[in-house]
Design an enzyme around this catalytic site. Sequence first.
Site, PDB file in Angstrom:
ATOM      1  N   ASP A   1     -29.346  39.202 -51.640  1.00 54.15           N
ATOM      2  CA  ASP A   1     -30.191  40.355 -51.947  1.00 54.15           C
ATOM      3  C   ASP A   1     -29.325  41.436 -52.576  1.00 54.15           C
ATOM      4  O   ASP A   1     -28.097  41.405 -52.476  1.00 54.15           O
ATOM      5  CB  ASP A   1     -30.886  40.878 -50.687  1.00 54.15           C
TER       6      ASP A   1
ATOM      7  N   GLU B   1     -29.144  41.588 -46.312  1.00 54.95           N
ATOM      8  CA  GLU B   1     -27.931  42.328 -45.958  1.00 54.95           C
ATOM      9  C   GLU B   1     -28.058  43.806 -46.272  1.00 54.95           C
ATOM     10  O   GLU B   1     -27.737  44.663 -45.462  1.00 54.95           O
ATOM     11  CB  GLU B   1     -26.717  41.743 -46.701  1.00 54.95           C
TER      12      GLU B   1
END
Length: 510
Positions: free
Chosen positions: A135, A200
Amino acid sequence: MPIPPPLNFQASALLALLLLLDGNMFSLPEPPSGPLEKIFQYIDLHQDEFVQTLREWVAVESDSIQPVPRLRQELLRMMTMAADRLQHLGASVQCVDLGSQELPGGQSLPIPPVILAELGTDPKKPTVCFYGHLDVQPAKREDGWHTDPYSLTEVDGKLYGRGATDNKGPVLAYIHAVSTFQALEQGLPVNLKFILEGMEEAGSVALEELIRREKERFFAGVNYIVISDNLWLSGRKPALTYGTRGNAYFLVEVKCRDQDFHSGTFGGILHEPMADLVALLGSLVNSSGHILIPGIYDSVAPLPEDEKATYEAIELDLEEYCSSSQVERFLFDTKEEILMHLWRYPSLSIHGIEGAFDEPGAKTVIPGRVVGKFSIRLVPHMNVSMVEKQVKQYLEDVFSKRKSSNRMTVSMVVGLPPWLANVNDPQYLAAKRAIRTVFGTDPDMIRDGSSIPIARTFQDILQKSVMMLPLGAVDDGEHSQNEKINRWNYIEGSKLFAAFFLEMAKLQSQ
Ligand SMILES: *[C@@H]1O[C@H](CO)[C@@H](O)[C@H](O)[C@H]1NC(C)=O
Ligand SMILES: *[C@@H]1O[C@H](CO)[C@@H](O)[C@H](O)[C@H]1NC(C)=O
Ligand SMILES: [Zn+2]
């Protein structure tokens, strides 16, 4: 497609020579021999393919922060692409469903699955588990990007794109290292596991729970954990990261009433909340940066002589650092003091005041309730709950001396412990040797002054050796506009991981 001219070994040697002349910090790497020679040649030859894969991954807007259904779909697509890639390597891949995320307002979004993958189960080989995330932070052209953030663009050897360095580039470099062994039909020197997440940047939702759950299963045979999600301290010299500071974040509320007052009507007869708060915040740290909370330094690890030498060895041009930070003078004058106060001593920072009148103009308000925010970066061997106690006790003492009629409430809203690895663990030795082979220099042994909780989480839950092996240069601009990874870092980084696998196997067989 025409094959682009490869950067062959002579060219790499020339580059290394240029680096040697430019700054005198590199010696020529030993020409690689044996399996490495072929591996390096293969990586050089295929570098444009590797860049193309990065382009495809950067093109996916896998933003985990904005709660928008379209972006969440993109994130899921990114995870599927990565899972497919690992399956292509022959790994057994499991996508662990983590359910959904409930958002304020009743909306709910799927949490992207965590990918657990495994390649090789030879009991004679060490097992290295790689953590990465797919991400990214939000990015829009209008934010000040010179190029479309989701279209990887190469300018002067710099590959610009959101996620290029954080963390898609390093994840792919690791995968390329693996696929190179396979393309050359060389057996993998180590067993590999992968844990790749997609949340994350949004605080690794549900990850800790998953690691706990998988401790006796997926992680049972893992010997080492490698993370490549931070940066070097320099533009040219590689680094190994062996520690991060923790963080204890506090809110201190001072309240008279919820409503504000007018200073013409009440000024002169009130215990003003803001005056109390400013006094409290002003009591925390003196103008030398020393934290004034009693006992706070008691459990800070003492400084042994040999640790001092490690700071001397690190390359940091203090003048350049000052000017690039646009700071006239820091609290400390030497490189060593500065590094130590960023890495191995605690610091206290005041972040802001909620409820304060912070618009331009001369409004004559007396805020009725204010909340101050400050945090302490924690270092070994400070203890989060001990720090919480010391802070609360101190603020209560300072406040009670003011004999104010207001109410004060202190709460700790984040408590992340520091992380410190043992740099004599075999994987650190293997990584140092691999860095010497690929870059012809010893790494800077660095810590990170900020908190990267994932390392400590792995270490605490799994009790395994954790290492951060960054690939990106200091100016990569993770999280900011014009994020990039240098082609050189990306390609040499792929070699670095391949060399690391071979060094791990050598250490195991010694
Ligand atoms: C801050 O406190 C430290 C420790 O007591 C002391 O050494 C230092 O001189 C103080 N700085 C100032 C400006 O008072
Ligand atoms: C931290 O200190 C508390 C007491 O304040 C103690 O109970 C706890 O065990 C300590 N934790 C660690 C990790 O040392
Ligand atoms: Zn990252």
